[in-house]
Design a protein around this motif. Sequence first.
Motif, PDB file in Angstrom:
ATOM      1  N   PHE A   1       0.838  -1.206   0.000  1.00 57.89           N
ATOM      2  CA  PHE A   1       0.000   0.000   0.000  1.00 57.89           C
ATOM      3  C   PHE A   1       0.873   1.256   0.000  1.00 57.89           C
ATOM      4  CE2 PHE A   1      -3.554   2.656   1.667  1.00 57.89           C
ATOM      5  CZ  PHE A   1      -4.541   2.232   0.783  1.00 57.89           C
ATOM      6  N   GLY A   2       1.948   1.235   0.797  1.00 62.12           N
ATOM      7  CA  GLY A   2       2.862   2.376   0.837  1.00 62.12           C
ATOM      8  C   GLY A   2       3.613   2.591  -0.467  1.00 62.12           C
ATOM      9  N   GLN A   3       3.803   1.521  -1.222  1.00 59.62           N
ATOM     10  CA  GLN A   3       4.439   1.611  -2.547  1.00 59.62           C
ATOM     11  C   GLN A   3       3.422   1.965  -3.635  1.00 59.62           C
ATOM     12  OE1 GLN A   3       7.526   1.647  -3.481  1.00 59.62           O
ATOM     13  NE2 GLN A   3       8.733  -0.116  -2.818  1.00 59.62           N
ATOM     14  N   VAL A   4       2.201   2.282  -3.213  1.00 60.12           N
ATOM     15  CA  VAL A   4       1.076   2.627  -4.105  1.00 60.12           C
ATOM     16  C   VAL A   4       0.919   1.623  -5.250  1.00 60.12           C
ATOM     17  CG1 VAL A   4       1.048   5.049  -3.444  1.00 60.12           C
ATOM     18  CG2 VAL A   4       2.384   4.406  -5.422  1.00 60.12           C
ATOM     19  N   CYS A   5       1.022   0.345  -4.916  1.00 58.61           N
ATOM     20  CA  CYS A   5       0.787  -0.718  -5.907  1.00 58.61           C
ATOM     21  C   CYS A   5      -0.722  -0.964  -5.985  1.00 58.61           C
ATOM     22  CB  CYS A   5       1.531  -1.994  -5.516  1.00 58.61           C
ATOM     23  SG  CYS A   5       3.317  -1.866  -5.626  1.00 58.61           S
ATOM     24  N   PHE A   6      -1.436   0.033  -6.501  1.00 59.55           N
ATOM     25  CA  PHE A   6      -2.896  -0.017  -6.527  1.00 59.55           C
ATOM     26  C   PHE A   6      -3.439  -0.659  -7.802  1.00 59.55           C
ATOM     27  CE2 PHE A   6      -2.515   4.146  -3.960  1.00 59.55           C
ATOM     28  CZ  PHE A   6      -2.341   3.447  -2.778  1.00 59.55           C
ATOM     29  N   GLU A   7      -2.615  -0.710  -8.865  1.00 60.56           N
ATOM     30  CA  GLU A   7      -3.086  -1.286 -10.127  1.00 60.56           C
ATOM     31  C   GLU A   7      -2.814  -2.785 -10.163  1.00 60.56           C
ATOM     32  OE1 GLU A   7      -0.998   1.561 -10.427  1.00 60.56           O
ATOM     33  OE2 GLU A   7      -2.760   2.840 -10.519  1.00 60.56           O
ATOM     34  N   VAL A   8      -3.708  -3.489 -10.834  1.00 62.83           N
ATOM     35  CA  VAL A   8      -3.497  -4.919 -11.063  1.00 62.83           C
ATOM     36  C   VAL A   8      -2.185  -5.107 -11.830  1.00 62.83           C
ATOM     37  CG1 VAL A   8      -4.390  -6.972 -12.213  1.00 62.83           C
ATOM     38  CG2 VAL A   8      -5.970  -5.380 -11.111  1.00 62.83           C
ATOM     39  N   GLY A   9      -1.355  -6.034 -11.347  1.00 59.31           N
ATOM     40  CA  GLY A   9      -0.095  -6.322 -12.034  1.00 59.31           C
ATOM     41  C   GLY A   9       1.102  -5.572 -11.491  1.00 59.31           C
ATOM     42  N   THR A  10       0.895  -4.653 -10.532  1.00 55.58           N
ATOM     43  CA  THR A  10       2.041  -3.973  -9.912  1.00 55.58           C
ATOM     44  C   THR A  10       2.524  -4.802  -8.730  1.00 55.58           C
ATOM     45  OG1 THR A  10       0.493  -2.609  -8.627  1.00 55.58           O
ATOM     46  CG2 THR A  10       1.415  -1.647 -10.636  1.00 55.58           C
ATOM     47  N   ALA A  11       3.836  -4.752  -8.467  1.00 55.82           N
ATOM     48  CA  ALA A  11       4.411  -5.598  -7.421  1.00 55.82           C
ATOM     49  C   ALA A  11       5.505  -4.869  -6.666  1.00 55.82           C
ATOM     50  CB  ALA A  11       4.985  -6.880  -8.032  1.00 55.82           C
ATOM     51  N   LYS A  12       5.709  -5.301  -5.432  1.00 56.61           N
ATOM     52  CA  LYS A  12       6.820  -4.781  -4.622  1.00 56.61           C
ATOM     53  C   LYS A  12       7.491  -5.943  -3.916  1.00 56.61           C
ATOM     54  CE  LYS A  12       5.454  -5.873  -0.526  1.00 56.61           C
ATOM     55  NZ  LYS A  12       6.225  -6.432   0.603  1.00 56.61           N
ATOM     56  N   ASN A  13       8.737  -5.715  -3.509  1.00 59.95           N
ATOM     57  CA  ASN A  13       9.474  -6.694  -2.711  1.00 59.95           C
ATOM     58  C   ASN A  13      10.057  -5.980  -1.505  1.00 59.95           C
ATOM     59  OD1 ASN A  13      10.362  -9.322  -2.269  1.00 59.95           O
ATOM     60  ND2 ASN A  13      12.351  -8.972  -3.229  1.00 59.95           N
ATOM     61  N   THR A  14       9.774  -6.488  -0.313  1.00 63.18           N
ATOM     62  CA  THR A  14      10.289  -5.901   0.920  1.00 63.18           C
ATOM     63  C   THR A  14      11.450  -6.733   1.432  1.00 63.18           C
ATOM     64  OG1 THR A  14       8.147  -4.944   1.506  1.00 63.18           O
ATOM     65  CG2 THR A  14       9.708  -5.279   3.300  1.00 63.18           C
ATOM     66  N   TYR A  15      12.546  -6.050   1.740  1.00 59.43           N
ATOM     67  CA  TYR A  15      13.772  -6.688   2.208  1.00 59.43           C
ATOM     68  C   TYR A  15      13.917  -6.399   3.699  1.00 59.43           C
ATOM     69  CZ  TYR A  15      14.900  -7.073  -2.763  1.00 59.43           C
ATOM     70  OH  TYR A  15      14.862  -7.371  -4.105  1.00 59.43           O
ATOM     71  N   GLY A  16      13.458  -7.334   4.517  1.00 61.54           N
ATOM     72  CA  GLY A  16      13.532  -7.145   5.957  1.00 61.54           C
ATOM     73  C   GLY A  16      14.146  -8.362   6.612  1.00 61.54           C
ATOM     74  N   THR A  17      13.568  -8.811   7.723  1.00 64.76           N
ATOM     75  CA  THR A  17      14.007 -10.051   8.361  1.00 64.76           C
ATOM     76  C   THR A  17      13.926 -11.192   7.356  1.00 64.76           C
ATOM     77  OG1 THR A  17      13.175  -9.243  10.471  1.00 64.76           O
ATOM     78  CG2 THR A  17      13.544 -11.615  10.280  1.00 64.76           C
ATOM     79  N   GLY A  18      12.801 -11.243   6.667  1.00 67.52           N
ATOM     80  CA  GLY A  18      12.625 -12.106   5.493  1.00 67.52           C
ATOM     81  C   GLY A  18      12.305 -11.224   4.310  1.00 67.52           C
ATOM     82  N   ASN A  19      12.087 -11.838   3.156  1.00 67.31           N
ATOM     83  CA  ASN A  19      11.686 -11.086   1.963  1.00 67.31           C
ATOM     84  C   ASN A  19      10.271 -11.490   1.567  1.00 67.31           C
ATOM     85  OD1 ASN A  19      14.207  -9.850   1.581  1.00 67.31           O
ATOM     86  ND2 ASN A  19      14.039 -10.058  -0.627  1.00 67.31           N
ATOM     87  N   PHE A  20       9.516 -10.504   1.109  1.00 66.29           N
ATOM     88  CA  PHE A  20       8.118 -10.760   0.778  1.00 66.29           C
ATOM     89  C   PHE A  20       7.753  -9.966  -0.469  1.00 66.29           C
ATOM     90  CE2 PHE A  20       8.920 -11.279   5.219  1.00 66.29           C
ATOM     91  CZ  PHE A  20       8.325 -12.496   5.518  1.00 66.29           C
ATOM     92  N   MET A  21       7.414 -10.703  -1.529  1.00 69.94           N
ATOM     93  CA  MET A  21       7.002 -10.086  -2.776  1.00 69.94           C
ATOM     94  C   MET A  21       5.500 -10.247  -2.930  1.00 69.94           C
ATOM     95  SD  MET A  21       8.252 -10.834  -6.702  1.00 69.94           S
ATOM     96  CE  MET A  21       9.973 -10.828  -6.250  1.00 69.94           C
ATOM     97  N   LEU A  22       4.807  -9.135  -3.202  1.00 68.70           N
ATOM     98  CA  LEU A  22       3.368  -9.161  -3.413  1.00 68.70           C
ATOM     99  C   LEU A  22       3.031  -8.572  -4.771  1.00 68.70           C
ATOM    100  CD1 LEU A  22       3.401  -9.474  -0.220  1.00 68.70           C
ATOM    101  CD2 LEU A  22       1.143  -8.423  -0.286  1.00 68.70           C
ATOM    102  N   LEU A  23       2.116  -9.250  -5.457  1.00 66.59           N
ATOM    103  CA  LEU A  23       1.615  -8.817  -6.763  1.00 66.59           C
ATOM    104  C   LEU A  23       0.119  -8.559  -6.638  1.00 66.59           C
ATOM    105  CD1 LEU A  23       2.060  -8.602  -9.958  1.00 66.59           C
ATOM    106  CD2 LEU A  23       1.234 -10.968 -10.004  1.00 66.59           C
ATOM    107  N   ASN A  24      -0.308  -7.339  -6.914  1.00 71.04           N
ATOM    108  CA  ASN A  24      -1.722  -6.966  -6.847  1.00 71.04           C
ATOM    109  C   ASN A  24      -2.490  -7.691  -7.952  1.00 71.04           C
ATOM    110  OD1 ASN A  24      -4.226  -5.590  -7.274  1.00 71.04           O
ATOM    111  ND2 ASN A  24      -3.412  -3.758  -6.268  1.00 71.04           N
ATOM    112  N   THR A  25      -3.492  -8.501  -7.568  1.00 73.26           N
ATOM    113  CA  THR A  25      -4.327  -9.190  -8.562  1.00 73.26           C
ATOM    114  C   THR A  25      -5.746  -8.621  -8.608  1.00 73.26           C
ATOM    115  OG1 THR A  25      -5.020 -10.949  -7.027  1.00 73.26           O
ATOM    116  CG2 THR A  25      -3.000 -11.330  -8.301  1.00 73.26           C
ATOM    117  N   GLY A  26      -5.969  -7.477  -7.939  1.00 70.98           N
ATOM    118  CA  GLY A  26      -7.256  -6.808  -7.995  1.00 70.98           C
ATOM    119  C   GLY A  26      -8.334  -7.540  -7.214  1.00 70.98           C
ATOM    120  N   GLU A  27      -9.582  -7.453  -7.677  1.00 70.88           N
ATOM    121  CA  GLU A  27     -10.700  -8.063  -6.971  1.00 70.88           C
ATOM    122  C   GLU A  27     -10.774  -9.577  -7.194  1.00 70.88           C
ATOM    123  OE1 GLU A  27     -14.359  -5.972  -7.674  1.00 70.88           O
ATOM    124  OE2 GLU A  27     -13.435  -4.018  -7.295  1.00 70.88           O
TER     125      GLU A  27
END
Length: 505
Positions: free
Chosen positions: A253-279
Motif C-alpha cells: 500500500f505504501g508503494q502505491v501498488c494499486f493497479e493490477v499487475g504492480t508488485a513490490k518486494n520488501t527486504y527485511g528479516t525475510g523477503n516478501f514479494m506481493l503482486l496486486n491481482t485486484g478483486e
Amino acid sequence: MAQYIASIDQGTTSTRCMIFDKSGSVVSVDQLEHEQIFPRAGWVEHDANEIWNNTRDVIRGALAKANLDASNIDAVGITNQRETALVWDKTTGEPVYNAIVWQDTRTQKICDELAALGGGADRYKAKVGLPLATYFSGPKVRWVLDNVDGARERAEAGDLVFGNLDTWVLWNLTGGAANGGVHVTDVTNASRTMLMDLDSLGWDEEIAGEMQIPMSMLPQIESSSQVYGECHEEVLRGVPVAGILGDQQAATFGQVCFEVGTAKNTYGTGNFMLLNTGEEKVPSENGLLTTVCYKIGDQQPIYALEGSIAVTGSLVQWMRDNLGIVSSAPEIEDLAKTVDDNGGAYFVPAFSGLFAPHWRSDARGALVGLTRFVNKGHIARAVLEATAFQTREVLDAMNADSGVPLKELKVDGGMVVNETLMQFQADILDVDVVRPKVAETTALGAAYAAGLAVGYWSDQEEMRQNWGEDKRWTPNMDNDAREKTYRNWKKAVTKTLDWVDEDVD
C-alpha cells in the motif's frame, strides 16, 4: 496547527513509531529492538509485554523528537509482523505464553496431523489460500492450548483470546483489560491465520474446529482502513486508531501498488514479494500464497499473490550475532566488496525450512561449494546473493502464475540501502529494480490506511502523487553468466532438503 499521522510498525526485530506529514515524508522516528528468544532449535519467541512497553516508549520518543503531542496527531495506524501468534487472558491482560513468531517450526506435527485428515498440505488451500505450514498462526494457537497448563480449559470457558500482534497492540492502545480494549484484527492479518475464508472474509468454523480453537478466542475481522476505537493510553489519548495492515500488505500500500499487475518486494528479516491481482483471488500453481492485499472501508477487497521468504536480513543478523564475522549489519556490504564474486560459495539459509516456492519444512541451512580459495569476503557475498537468488525463485513463480512478466520491481525495507545487493538483484532478475524516496514504506502504508479513514488524505490518487523514485538499478550481467550462477544456486538448494529426520522433535 500542523497535523500529522502516526504509524506503529511492530516488526520481527524491533518496534518503531514513525510520524508522517501530508506529503508522505517522515517527520520523526523512534525505534527499539526487542529480545529474540530461542528456547530450542526451531523455536522463536517474543515477550509480548516487552513489545507493548517498547510500543509506548517509541510513541513518546517519536512525539518528543518532533516536539509534538497527541493534539497534533489526526490518527494512528498499525502494521505488524504477521503470523506471530499470542494468546492472552482478557481479564488480566497477561499473555499465557510468549508470542510464537512466524519463523517458529514447532507446529510441524500439528500440521502433519491436519494434513493426514485428507488433502495433504493443500487441505484448506481452496478456502484460505495457504498451504498447511508452520508459518501461519492457527496451528500456533493450537500448540499453546495443548501445551500450556490450564490454557484449553480457560479458552473453552471464554477467558482467553488470540491475536496476531496488530490485535495485541490495538487492544492495549484502546484500553486493554482494565478499560475495554478493542479485540479486532483486519482482513490482511486474518488472512494469515489459516482460519479465514477468502471469499466471505469471515472465520471458518469448520477449520477452527479441526484445529481445536474455540471461536470465542478469535478477534472481530474488520477492514484495513476504518476507525476501530480511540487510544486510551496516555501518550495518544483520544487519537483514533484507524488503519491496520499486516507488514507486507502495508508495504504494498505504501508503494502505491494499486493497479493490477504492480508488485513490490520488501527486504527485511525475510523477503516478501506481493503482486496486486485486484478483486480476483488467483490460486497459485507454483508455490505462492493467495492473500488479501487490503480492504478500504466498505469497498471490495483487493487480493494479491505473495512469495514469502523466511530468511534474508536475518541471515546478516546471524552473521553478526551468532558468528561475529561483522559487528554491524552495514559492514556486510563492505566485506562483500572485497571480492569480485562469490568464489563458488552458495549459502542457502533454510533456518526455518524453505518457504515459497518450495514449502519444505524438512530443509535446513547449507553453505556449499567451499574450497580453500573461499574467504570471509566470499561468504559475505554469498549471504547477500542468497537474498537475490531466493527473490528470483519467487519472481519466476509469480510470472508463471500471473502469465504477465514483471517489467520492474519496486523495493523497500532495511536492506535496500545495500547497493551491492540491489545491483545483483537487478542482474539476477534481468529487470530494473526501483527504490522509492521513502524506503520504509511499511510504516507509510499503515499511515496511509489510517489517514484515508479520517480524511487526512482524500483518496488513493493523492498518495500516488506522493510516491517518488530515489534510485534505479538496471541489469548489466551477461545472460550466460546469469543463468550459470542461478543454476548453481538451484543445485545448492537441493542439498538442504530431507535434512530433518522424522524421529527428531
